[in-house]
Design an enzyme around this catalytic site. Structure first.
Site, PDB file in Angstrom:
ATOM      1  N   ARG A   1      -8.714  18.774   8.847  1.00 23.64           N
ATOM      2  CA  ARG A   1      -7.586  18.893   9.776  1.00 23.64           C
ATOM      3  C   ARG A   1      -7.473  20.311  10.305  1.00 23.64           C
ATOM      4  NH1 ARG A   1      -4.150  14.528   9.502  1.00 23.64           N
ATOM      5  NH2 ARG A   1      -4.740  13.123   7.810  1.00 23.64           N
TER       6      ARG A   1
ATOM      7  N   THR B   1      -6.447  -1.248  10.070  1.00 27.22           N
ATOM      8  CA  THR B   1      -6.169  -0.311  11.159  1.00 27.22           C
ATOM      9  C   THR B   1      -5.867  -0.947  12.516  1.00 27.22           C
ATOM     10  OG1 THR B   1      -7.835   1.119  10.110  1.00 27.22           O
ATOM     11  CG2 THR B   1      -6.752   1.960  12.093  1.00 27.22           C
TER      12      THR B   1
ATOM     13  N   ARG C   1       0.843  -1.200   0.000  1.00 27.03           N
ATOM     14  CA  ARG C   1       0.000   0.000   0.000  1.00 27.03           C
ATOM     15  C   ARG C   1       0.874   1.245   0.000  1.00 27.03           C
ATOM     16  NH1 ARG C   1      -1.996   2.558   5.009  1.00 27.03           N
ATOM     17  NH2 ARG C   1      -3.652   4.042   4.519  1.00 27.03           N
TER      18      ARG C   1
ATOM     19  N   LYS D   1     -13.263   2.956   0.965  1.00 26.30           N
ATOM     20  CA  LYS D   1     -12.937   2.844   2.392  1.00 26.30           C
ATOM     21  C   LYS D   1     -14.203   3.179   3.180  1.00 26.30           C
ATOM     22  CE  LYS D   1      -8.875   4.590   3.594  1.00 26.30           C
ATOM     23  NZ  LYS D   1      -7.774   5.596   3.602  1.00 26.30           N
TER      24      LYS D   1
END
Ligand code: G6P
Length: 482
Positions: free
Chosen positions: A75, A282, A34, A221
């Site tokens: 963010r 994760t 990845r 995702k």
């Protein structure tokens, strides 16, 4: 030694970019590498992609490359002193007008102007994957005024989520569009789309890929609360994708960790039902960032995902930035193999009592039924152009290895993600005499089958035709095969 069916996705980063480490990762069991576009620049990803392909070819392994788009992660900007420390009960403010580089103990700039319109009084905001929690007390035209519920350190660029989800950033940013062009240039096999809300986001990603000449398979995702809110939302998103990822980091922040395990099982089952591949991701071996050995809880997490019949389990910081990248892959491989010994791994209820939709799907599933019930079968050969036939086969629980006989480089790499599927480079047009005979001979040559074994082979009437599989043969090795 039995073949591991559950595949391993390993993230490549500073800890795993040297030729030596990449070689060891491949030998330890990395099936998919990845490239995380949230970190590193285009040249770094370019160099890594080339290196992985070179080394895999030299080792005669088939490793798929997966690019992971950064997506619209919201963010905070920066602090003058890089980092602050918040205490419970402190007031704190997110402002869309405060200078970007000059956050302080009271306020920080946020790059995403819609945050102030999306949020209302009482909402809980989670920063840094939920390590710091705040509640909105007042909303003005350019700022959210909050109270700290759970304090802690907060540093530059940390991510922000809302509990319950529903922040409406579009799924593809300008940076993502550039990275799609990079994915096209590098001929990546998979491309993961971050934070898709629904099928429309995946359609948009697909259109952008087509325009850029990128034919990677798209991975959705699943990481927003909206995506798992009801079955229709989830099924719609899955059907618009080629594969999905249970992206547990942000998903857990939005829906809460208590419900995560149940939702993980649901996503894996829903993906498989639609003939899609699924990656579980994760923190699977998180403690191995600093330790050569996983915790019991991590072993249990990986084993349970394998028992749920995920196609692949994924490593993030463990291999990208950890101290023991190779050991993390090796530990995962060992745990998956152990879990696969459980007899429930070979019983399948997949599509029992349901109609099949396509003839190639019918042949693929008939092949699996036969493989699981006819004694003496040692292997399945699926002649495939795109990887679709072995993908459908591998939705069925079985211990039978499925060999994808594929002519193109991309399909040879792509099937590395599918559970229980192994690549054999093979071009039927190069074997005009008897394709079936040559295919079986290839397995004999590799020591996979021998005289007296049975092999199942599927193919179509003409070669190189996606969706053309209409034939299943039962071949007795050592007997006349035409
Ligand atoms: C190979 C075979 C064809 C078959 C095709 C299926 O090309 O030679 O006879 O039709 O695979 O490909 P698919 O991408 O649908 O698995």
């Amino acid at each position: 030694m039995s073949l591991r069916r559950t595949k391993i996705v390993a993230t490549i980063g500073p800890a795993s970019s040297s030729p030596e480490v990449i070689e060891q990762l491949i030998l330890a069991g990395m099936d998919v590498a990845r490239l995380n576009f949230s970190h590193g620049n285009a040249d770094e990803h370019r160099a890594r992609a080339l290196l992985i392909r070179d080394i895999a070819t030299r080792l005669n392994h088939h490793v798929a490359l997966l690019g992971d788009l950064q997506g619209p992660k919201i963010r905070i900007a920066r602090f003058t002193d890089k980092k602050i420390e918040l205490k419970n009960g402190d007031p704190f403010c997110f402002s869309i007008t405060h200078p970007r580089e000059a956050g302080n103990q009271e306020v920080v700039c946020i790059d995403y102007p819609d945050l102030v319109t999306d949020c209302k009084v009482g909402d809980e905001l989670l920063l840094d994957d939920g390590r710091v929690v705040m509640q909105v007390e007042r909303v003005t035209a350019d700022a959210l005024h909050c109270r700290v519920l759970i304090g802690g350190p907060l540093s530059d660029h940390k991510g922000i989520n809302r509990r319950g989800g529903g922040l409406t950033a579009p799924a593809l940013t300008e940076k993502d569009k550039q990275d799609i062009r990079l994915a096209a240039e590098l001929d990546l096999d998979y491309l993961a789309v971050s934070f898709p809300r629904d099928a429309a986001d995946m359609h948009l990603a697909r259109r952008l890929c087509q325009e850029a000449g990128c034919d990677a398979w798209l991975v959705a995702k699943i990481e927003r609360a909206e995506a798992v809110m009801n079955d229709d939302a989830l099924d719609g998103l899955i059907s618009a994708s080629d594969a999905v990822m249970v992206a547990r980091g942000d998903l857990a922040v939005e829906i809460g960790d208590a419900e995560l395990v149940g939702i993980q099982k649901k996503i894996i089952a829903a993906a498989r039902k639609q003939n899609k591949a699924v990656i579980t991701a994760t923190q699977m071996m998180e403690s191995m960032i600093h330790s050569p050995m996983p915790t019991r809880a991590e072993v249990s997490d990986v084993a349970n995902a394998a028992l749920d019949y995920t196609d692949a389990v994924m490593l993030s910081a463990e291999t990208a930035a950890g101290e023991y990248p190779v050991q993390a892959v090796a530990a995962m491989a060992r745990v998956c193999l152990g879990a696969e010994k459980n007899p429930i791994m070979r019983r399948s209820n997949h599509r029992i009592g349901q109609q099949f939709e396509r003839w190639d799907e019918s042949i693929a599933l008939a092949a699996m039924y036969t493989a699981n019930h006819f004694p003496g079968i040692k292997a399945i050969i699926a002649l495939t152009e795109s990887g679709y036939t072995p993908l459908v086969m591998s939705r069925i629980r079985s211990s039978m290895p499925i060999y994808a006989f594929a002519p193109s480089r991309q399909t040879q790499a792509r099937v590395a993600l599918f559970r229980g599927v192994y690549t054999v480079p093979f071009d039927p047009s190069q074997h005009p005499g008897s394709v079936s005979k040559s295919a079986v001979e290839e397995l004999v040559k590799r020591g996979i089958v021998e005289e007296g074994d049975w092999v199942i082979l599927t193919k179509g009437d003409s070669y190189h035709m996606i969706g053309g599989t209409n034939t299943m043969k039962l071949l007795h090795v050592g007997h006349i095969i035409s």
